[in-house]
Design an enzyme around this catalytic site. Sequence first.
Site, PDB file in Angstrom:
ATOM      1  N   ASP A  58       0.883  -1.163   0.000  1.00 26.86           N
ATOM      2  CA  ASP A  58       0.000   0.000   0.000  1.00 26.86           C
ATOM      3  C   ASP A  58       0.923   1.216   0.000  1.00 26.86           C
ATOM      4  O   ASP A  58       1.598   1.493   0.997  1.00 26.86           O
ATOM      5  CB  ASP A  58      -0.883  -0.010   1.247  1.00 26.86           C
ATOM      6  CG  ASP A  58      -1.794   1.211   1.336  1.00 26.86           C
ATOM      7  OD1 ASP A  58      -1.697   2.104   0.468  1.00 26.86           O
ATOM      8  OD2 ASP A  58      -2.595   1.276   2.288  1.00 26.86           O
ATOM      9  N   SER A 138      -1.260  12.337 -15.688  1.00 29.56           N
ATOM     10  CA  SER A 138      -2.410  12.369 -16.587  1.00 29.56           C
ATOM     11  C   SER A 138      -2.306  13.522 -17.569  1.00 29.56           C
ATOM     12  O   SER A 138      -1.775  14.591 -17.238  1.00 29.56           O
ATOM     13  CB  SER A 138      -3.698  12.504 -15.774  1.00 29.56           C
ATOM     14  OG  SER A 138      -4.803  12.790 -16.604  1.00 29.56           O
ATOM     15  N   TYR A 151      -8.675  14.148  -8.543  1.00 33.49           N
ATOM     16  CA  TYR A 151      -7.760  13.312  -9.321  1.00 33.49           C
ATOM     17  C   TYR A 151      -6.769  14.202 -10.073  1.00 33.49           C
ATOM     18  O   TYR A 151      -5.556  13.993 -10.022  1.00 33.49           O
ATOM     19  CB  TYR A 151      -8.544  12.447 -10.308  1.00 33.49           C
ATOM     20  CG  TYR A 151      -7.673  11.584 -11.179  1.00 33.49           C
ATOM     21  CD1 TYR A 151      -7.133  10.401 -10.705  1.00 33.49           C
ATOM     22  CD2 TYR A 151      -7.391  11.954 -12.492  1.00 33.49           C
ATOM     23  CE1 TYR A 151      -6.324   9.602 -11.505  1.00 33.49           C
ATOM     24  CE2 TYR A 151      -6.589  11.171 -13.298  1.00 33.49           C
ATOM     25  CZ  TYR A 151      -6.060   9.994 -12.803  1.00 33.49           C
ATOM     26  OH  TYR A 151      -5.252   9.220 -13.607  1.00 33.49           O
ATOM     27  N   LYS A 155      -2.570  14.590  -9.492  1.00 34.21           N
ATOM     28  CA  LYS A 155      -1.655  14.363 -10.605  1.00 34.21           C
ATOM     29  C   LYS A 155      -0.895  15.638 -10.971  1.00 34.21           C
ATOM     30  O   LYS A 155       0.281  15.593 -11.328  1.00 34.21           O
ATOM     31  CB  LYS A 155      -2.425  13.837 -11.818  1.00 34.21           C
ATOM     32  CG  LYS A 155      -3.014  12.456 -11.631  1.00 34.21           C
ATOM     33  CD  LYS A 155      -1.936  11.406 -11.392  1.00 34.21           C
ATOM     34  CE  LYS A 155      -2.489   9.995 -11.400  1.00 34.21           C
ATOM     35  NZ  LYS A 155      -1.456   8.970 -11.137  1.00 34.21           N
TER      36      LYS A 155
END
Length: 274
Positions: A58, A138, A151, A155
């Site tokens: 993790d 991304s 998100y 990124k």
Amino acid sequence: MPSTRTWFITGASRGLGRAFTEAALSAGERVVAASRDVAPLGDLAEKYPDDLLRLSLDVADRQAVFETVERAAAFGGGGLDVVVNNAGGLLYGMVEEATEEQIRDHLDVNFFGAVWVAQAVIPHLRARGTGRLLQITSMGTGGGMASVGFYGAGKAALDSVSEALAMEVEQFGVKVTVVQMGGYSTGLFTAGTTATAADPAYDELRARLAEMWGEDAGPDPSTAAPALMELAGLPDPPRRLILGDRSFDLVQEMDRARAEQYRDWETLSRLAPG
């Protein structure tokens, strides 16, 4: 770099991570594949028993990251050559809807987890005077998009830190590339997604977004692997790369629109002397 390299890939059990793992193994490389659940890699372990090491991890657990990297660096006896910092998930929902716990958990993986991996592997790469760190981000980091704002934020933060890191470690022979991925059918919107509780106030916007995105999940992740393999072998790789044919065009279009917006408001910008 040696003819047979050792790769360390996070988020390796599915999607892009799985595709990169398969590509490296099929090219005769060694791979340490890290993921929360390594069971889906069982078929590859049977096919490549000597070249694949599966490690449960993790990335949000900083101590576990450092311990896992130590084990990874010992695999094959030659140290790490290529690190693909790929683990991540998606927090889907409007900014107003997200809870504090959801936001912190998301960034713990997508941003802090990637930073912990970078901090853990850089001493190994620096000591050897070589190595590649591929930071998977991304194509959408140039601006926010409704419903996936956190998100994009994680990124984008990783983009910025990685650019700084690239400047810091280049003197040691370590090359860092920010790989801005396009849209691939990775399962991110299913298995990798945490969703907020939907507020009806945003129903109309959600419907417009669903219509805009359509049903196309994107190409198979395996189609991205050849480009990443070539990138990992370049003697002088770029610090930033958009990976995806359609995504390249979309990013160029967004950059042009942003430049035009700046020019439209140039007079106001120049009112301040800074």
